[in-house]
Write an enzyme that holds these catalytic residues in place. Structure first.
Site, PDB file in Angstrom:
ATOM      1  N   ASP A  43      61.174  13.671  84.217  1.00 27.05           N
ATOM      2  CA  ASP A  43      62.356  12.905  84.631  1.00 27.05           C
ATOM      3  C   ASP A  43      63.507  12.901  83.632  1.00 27.05           C
ATOM      4  O   ASP A  43      64.551  12.292  83.903  1.00 27.05           O
ATOM      5  CB  ASP A  43      61.958  11.454  84.931  1.00 27.05           C
ATOM      6  CG  ASP A  43      61.211  11.334  86.256  1.00 27.05           C
ATOM      7  OD1 ASP A  43      61.562  12.079  87.184  1.00 27.05           O
ATOM      8  OD2 ASP A  43      60.288  10.514  86.351  1.00 27.05           O
ATOM      9  N   ASP A  92      61.538  16.978  93.370  1.00 31.98           N
ATOM     10  CA  ASP A  92      62.536  16.227  92.597  1.00 31.98           C
ATOM     11  C   ASP A  92      62.880  16.930  91.277  1.00 31.98           C
ATOM     12  O   ASP A  92      63.981  16.805  90.751  1.00 31.98           O
ATOM     13  CB  ASP A  92      62.019  14.823  92.251  1.00 31.98           C
ATOM     14  CG  ASP A  92      61.113  14.213  93.306  1.00 31.98           C
ATOM     15  OD1 ASP A  92      60.471  14.969  94.056  1.00 31.98           O
ATOM     16  OD2 ASP A  92      61.025  12.980  93.358  1.00 31.98           O
TER      17      ASP A  92
END
Ligand code: GLY
Length: 388
Positions: free
Chosen positions: A104, A166
């Site tokens: 992330d 993602d």
């Protein structure tokens, strides 16, 4: 109030970009007034509530509030926005002082420091971004050719090497670093990740799996499964949105034709299957459609991506089609139905974070607001005849 069913696309309200940008600034001022502590990042406002719930710097969404403040500074370069953007951005750096937890870092650092560096050219921001890129690169597995998205899921789920859709967004940090003093290998990793993802992460109809599982030793693709979607073979709306945005960005950065092709195929199936008001249900295959919750965050991400895609496709009629589609989505997101207005300080309502977990259903989410604002700024530039 839930979104109306069967709203005619032809009847979508018109909107003015400048008015919506002023709306975002006014809403963000409310959040600023309630959020004095730079270590507390607003993440969600649950359905029916009117206050932000906060997370700390380690959360995957921690970059979106500082990123939103940088976009507001871009629109209105005042000391007010700069001071707030700097404060929330600089709070994030200690994330890089410990071992890399997952993929992330791109979401967290490119939205915050990346926008900050783009607008200020502060050399200290550049150093943080280069460290973040090197930290992200430690998760790259050359045998597979992609980044390991979730190290914690290796044991927990028995997924020896897992890559989630993602993760495409985090490649922008690697591309940026390779052009700004970082290693050339960062570029090669980003291209490899996108290529392997394009090869294995999609079904023949252009829809995507959320998670691709690979053998970490041989690199062999083992299976496609879901984590946040309805089913392994369903089209999770935000996963598909990340695909559209990610492959568009990868084409911009690399000019590899296969990435443009993948971006278009991902976008075309998403657009074809949208409900009439142009905001997707949280999963296109949710069994309770039309009662299923919507995901305005997916609409905002896709609207922003389609505006960029419209500048990259060589075919002018396709380009116009993508831009018109983005405008339709932004028109709906700019209507009373989808805006928080006097209900809360968020920009948008009706996003879904993690439906299978029962969390963030029909909520306001900081990344829905971030991509909505990004899309408005992109549309403003296109309307002014400027490059994105
Ligand atoms: N990256 C997590 C999500 O889209 O929910």
């Amino acid at each position: 109030m839930k979104p109306a069913q069967g709203t005619s696309a032809a009847a979508t309200p018109s909107f003015r970009v400048e008015e919506q940008l002023a709306y975002c600034a006014a809403q963000a001022r409310k959040t600023v007034a309630q959020t004095a502590d730079y270590t507390k990042l607003p993440r969600r406002i649950s359905a029916g509530k009117n206050q932000w719930e906060y997370v700390d710097r380690e959360d995957w969404t921690s970059g979106f509030w500082p990123g939103t403040l940088w976009y507001l500074y871009q629109q209105q370069p005042t000391g007010f926005w700069k001071e707030k953007a700097e404060g929330f951005t600089q709070n994030l750096a200690p994330v890089l002082d410990h071992q890399t937890v997952d993929h992330d870092l791109g979401f967290m650092f490119y939205s915050s420091y990346g926008n900050g560096y783009r607008l200020t050219k502060d050399p200290a921001y550049k150093q943080v971004l280069l460290r973040a890129a090197d930290s992200l690169a430690t998760l790259f597995n050359p045998r597979v050719g992609t980044i390991l998205s979730w190290p914690r899921m290796v044991k927990q789920m028995g997924w020896p090497h897992n890559t989630i859709m993602d993760n495409m967004i985090n490649l922008e940090l690697l591309f940026w670093a390779s052009k700004n003093g970082g290693r050339k290998e960062l570029y090669d990793m980003a291209v490899s990740h996108a290529r392997v993802t394009s090869q294995h992460h999609f079904r023949p109809d252009g829809t995507s799996y959320h998670v691709a599982v690979y053998d970490d030793k041989t690199g062999q693709f083992l299976k496609g499964v879901t984590h946040q979607g309805y089913a392994d073979n369903s089209m999770w709306a935000r996963g598909q949105a990340w695909a559209i945005y990610g492959f568009t960005m990868c084409y911009r950065e690399s000019r590899e034709p296969e990435f443009l092709d993948r971006a278009r195929k991902s976008a075309d199936v998403f657009i074809r299957r949208l409900p009439e008001d142009q905001v997707p249900y949280w999963d296109f295959d949710a069994p309770d459609i039309p009662q299923a919750p919507r995901d305005a965050s997916a609409a905002a991400i896709v609207a922003s991506a389609l505006l960029e895609l419209s500048t990259l496709v060589p075919d002018q009629s396709a380009a116009q089609g993508y831009r018109r589609q983005a405008e339709k989505m932004l028109a709906t997101l700019s209507s009373a139905q989808y805006q928080a207005r006097n209900q809360s300080p968020a920009f948008l309502l009706h996003s879904t974070g993690h439906k299978p977990n029962g969390t963030e259903i029909d909520a306001s989410l900081n990344y829905a607001d971030y991509y909505y604002l990004e899309a408005l700024l992109r549309l403003q530039k296109l309307q002014q005849g400027k490059p994105l």
